[in-house]
Design a protein around this motif. Structure first.
Motif, PDB file in Angstrom:
ATOM      1  N   ASP A  59       0.838  -1.187   0.000  1.00 29.17           N
ATOM      2  CA  ASP A  59       0.000   0.000   0.000  1.00 29.17           C
ATOM      3  C   ASP A  59       0.876   1.241   0.000  1.00 29.17           C
ATOM      4  N   THR A  60       0.488   2.243  -0.776  1.00 24.58           N
ATOM      5  CA  THR A  60       1.231   3.490  -0.874  1.00 24.58           C
ATOM      6  C   THR A  60       0.239   4.653  -0.835  1.00 24.58           C
ATOM      7  N   PRO A  61       0.723   5.891  -0.672  1.00 24.19           N
ATOM      8  CA  PRO A  61      -0.184   7.041  -0.735  1.00 24.19           C
ATOM      9  C   PRO A  61      -0.904   7.165  -2.079  1.00 24.19           C
ATOM     10  N   HIS A  62      -0.402   6.458  -3.095  1.00 24.76           N
ATOM     11  CA  HIS A  62      -1.025   6.496  -4.422  1.00 24.76           C
ATOM     12  C   HIS A  62      -1.843   5.237  -4.698  1.00 24.76           C
ATOM     13  N   GLY A  63      -2.183   4.518  -3.628  1.00 30.95           N
ATOM     14  CA  GLY A  63      -2.950   3.302  -3.767  1.00 30.95           C
ATOM     15  C   GLY A  63      -2.067   2.069  -3.812  1.00 30.95           C
ATOM     16  N   PRO A  64      -2.674   0.883  -3.923  1.00 31.15           N
ATOM     17  CA  PRO A  64      -1.887  -0.354  -3.971  1.00 31.15           C
ATOM     18  C   PRO A  64      -0.927  -0.365  -5.165  1.00 31.15           C
ATOM     19  N   LEU A  65       0.291  -0.851  -4.899  1.00 25.03           N
ATOM     20  CA  LEU A  65       1.332  -0.897  -5.930  1.00 25.03           C
ATOM     21  C   LEU A  65       1.870  -2.317  -6.024  1.00 25.03           C
ATOM     22  N   VAL A  66       1.906  -2.842  -7.245  1.00 23.16           N
ATOM     23  CA  VAL A  66       2.483  -4.161  -7.506  1.00 23.16           C
ATOM     24  C   VAL A  66       3.818  -3.961  -8.210  1.00 23.16           C
ATOM     25  N   GLU A  67       4.851  -4.702  -7.761  1.00 23.84           N
ATOM     26  CA  GLU A  67       6.210  -4.497  -8.272  1.00 23.84           C
ATOM     27  C   GLU A  67       6.862  -5.829  -8.624  1.00 23.84           C
ATOM     28  N   TRP A  68       7.662  -5.820  -9.698  1.00 25.35           N
ATOM     29  CA  TRP A  68       8.518  -6.944 -10.045  1.00 25.35           C
ATOM     30  C   TRP A  68       9.636  -6.437 -10.941  1.00 25.35           C
ATOM     31  N   ALA A  69      10.619  -7.279 -11.238  1.00 22.72           N
ATOM     32  CA  ALA A  69      11.793  -6.816 -11.984  1.00 22.72           C
ATOM     33  C   ALA A  69      12.344  -7.905 -12.882  1.00 22.72           C
ATOM     34  N   ASP A  70      12.958  -7.454 -14.000  1.00 26.04           N
ATOM     35  CA  ASP A  70      13.738  -8.314 -14.894  1.00 26.04           C
ATOM     36  C   ASP A  70      15.169  -7.802 -14.878  1.00 26.04           C
ATOM     37  N   VAL A  71      16.133  -8.699 -14.721  1.00 24.26           N
ATOM     38  CA  VAL A  71      17.532  -8.286 -14.615  1.00 24.26           C
ATOM     39  C   VAL A  71      18.384  -9.169 -15.509  1.00 24.26           C
ATOM     40  N   SER A  72      19.298  -8.530 -16.266  1.00 22.72           N
ATOM     41  CA  SER A  72      20.189  -9.256 -17.165  1.00 22.72           C
ATOM     42  C   SER A  72      21.450  -9.699 -16.432  1.00 22.72           C
ATOM     43  N   GLU A  73      22.151 -10.627 -17.033  1.00 25.30           N
ATOM     44  CA  GLU A  73      23.508 -10.943 -16.591  1.00 25.30           C
ATOM     45  C   GLU A  73      24.449  -9.844 -17.083  1.00 25.30           C
ATOM     46  N   PRO A  74      25.590  -9.653 -16.440  1.00 31.87           N
ATOM     47  CA  PRO A  74      26.494  -8.564 -16.847  1.00 31.87           C
ATOM     48  C   PRO A  74      26.995  -8.727 -18.276  1.00 31.87           C
ATOM     49  N   ASP A  75      27.058  -7.603 -18.978  1.00 33.30           N
ATOM     50  CA  ASP A  75      27.643  -7.532 -20.303  1.00 33.30           C
ATOM     51  C   ASP A  75      28.732  -6.464 -20.235  1.00 33.30           C
ATOM     52  N   ASP A  76      29.999  -6.893 -20.261  1.00 33.45           N
ATOM     53  CA  ASP A  76      31.121  -5.977 -20.068  1.00 33.45           C
ATOM     54  C   ASP A  76      30.974  -5.180 -18.776  1.00 33.45           C
ATOM     55  N   GLY A  77      30.507  -5.857 -17.734  1.00 34.15           N
ATOM     56  CA  GLY A  77      30.384  -5.227 -16.433  1.00 34.15           C
ATOM     57  C   GLY A  77      29.129  -4.412 -16.242  1.00 34.15           C
ATOM     58  N   ILE A  78      28.221  -4.388 -17.235  1.00 35.43           N
ATOM     59  CA  ILE A  78      26.998  -3.598 -17.152  1.00 35.43           C
ATOM     60  C   ILE A  78      25.805  -4.536 -16.972  1.00 35.43           C
ATOM     61  N   VAL A  79      25.024  -4.270 -15.935  1.00 36.43           N
ATOM     62  CA  VAL A  79      23.794  -5.019 -15.674  1.00 36.43           C
ATOM     63  C   VAL A  79      22.612  -4.115 -16.006  1.00 36.43           C
ATOM     64  N   THR A  80      21.671  -4.623 -16.816  1.00 34.25           N
ATOM     65  CA  THR A  80      20.468  -3.878 -17.156  1.00 34.25           C
ATOM     66  C   THR A  80      19.295  -4.437 -16.360  1.00 34.25           C
ATOM     67  N   ALA A  81      18.589  -3.550 -15.678  1.00 33.28           N
ATOM     68  CA  ALA A  81      17.436  -3.954 -14.872  1.00 33.28           C
ATOM     69  C   ALA A  81      16.206  -3.168 -15.311  1.00 33.28           C
ATOM     70  N   ARG A  82      15.090  -3.857 -15.362  1.00 32.74           N
ATOM     71  CA  ARG A  82      13.802  -3.218 -15.667  1.00 32.74           C
ATOM     72  C   ARG A  82      12.887  -3.431 -14.473  1.00 32.74           C
ATOM     73  N   PHE A  83      12.537  -2.326 -13.838  1.00 34.26           N
ATOM     74  CA  PHE A  83      11.702  -2.370 -12.648  1.00 34.26           C
ATOM     75  C   PHE A  83      10.273  -2.006 -13.036  1.00 34.26           C
ATOM     76  N   HIS A  84       9.365  -2.960 -12.850  1.00 32.82           N
ATOM     77  CA  HIS A  84       7.981  -2.796 -13.275  1.00 32.82           C
ATOM     78  C   HIS A  84       7.108  -2.414 -12.076  1.00 32.82           C
TER      79      HIS A  84
END
Length: 240
Positions: free
Chosen positions: A154-179
């Motif tokens: 629960d948040t001040p903006h109503g219920p919030l659902v969260e999940w994430a997709d994360v890559s393995e490192p590519d030349d030391g860079i990790v890409t994450a998508r936070f939904h």
């Protein structure tokens, strides 16, 4: 950069409260009895505003207008000079201490990171202190970030659902998508972030290349000396 959703910025301090990491950075400023301090990537300013003391100049810089808008509304905001931008926006003066907290250095990819270090050295007085933290890639923290299992709160903006997709490192860079899905409105917001994972010896070389000497590397906020298997690193360096 695309800016953050203001509703998620409203939750930032809740997710990243004042704690022992902030105590450490405040102690760095107090130990050196500094008259001027620079916070790069200051975010919502939860730490930045607490640096203020009578006779001390505090500057907070962040590339997010949404973050800075939040900063300017907080208690004590009028004691800080808030600036939109990155290290290229540092005002033309010499600072005693510069900090980059909350693993913000991982958001600054190469070669922008090297430029940031050069800018910091140019705006720190000789003998001035640079302090920052970063996750140790050996601990592979990104493996704990990604999950298709959805959490709800629960948040001040109503219920919030969260999940994430994360890559393995590519030349030391990790890409994450936070939904983020706001159930009250049905809106979905996805924030994509790229994180640079650098080893301690790489930081040491980069610092030396632009005129910094490493005073200490810690693995926690009580100043335990860094060991290779530690989960994160805290650097304290001095401008030569």
């Amino acid at each position: 950069m695309s800016d953050y959703d203001a509703r998620l910025v409203d939750l930032y301090d809740q997710d990243n409260p004042d704690g022992p990491d902030h105590d450490f950075y405040r102690s760095v400023a107090d130990d050196y009895e500094v008259k001027s301090i620079l916070d790069i990537g200051c975010g919502t300013g939860i730490l930045t505003a607490t640096f203020a003391r009578e006779g001390r100049t505090v500057v907070g810089i962040d590339p997010s207008e949404t973050m800075l808008a939040f900063s300017r509304r907080r208690q004590g905001a009028d004691t800080v000079d808030w600036i939109l931008g990155d290290s290229r926006a540092i005002p033309p003066k010499q600072f005693d201490v510069a900090v980059l907290t909350g693993n913000v250095v991982q958001h600054i990819l190469d070669p922008e990171w090297q430029r940031t270090l050069r800018d910091l050295r140019a705006h720190l007085r000789t003998g001035g202190v640079l302090a920052f933290d970063s996750r140790n890639p050996t601990a592979r923290a990104w493996e704990t970030w990604g999950s298709q299992e959805r959490s709800r709160r629960d948040t001040p903006h109503g219920p919030l659902v969260e999940w994430a997709d994360v890559s393995e490192p590519d030349d030391g860079i990790v890409t994450a998508r936070f939904h983020n899905q706001f159930l009250r409105t049905g809106e979905s917001v996805t924030e994509t972030a790229r994180f640079a994972f650098r080893h301690a010896d790489a930081f040491g070389r980069q610092l030396a290349a632009v005129g910094f000497e490493v005073d200490a590397v810690y693995q926690d906020w009580v100043r335990t000396s860094f060991t290779p298997e530690a989960s994160f690193m805290v650097f304290v360096a001095r401008a030569r």
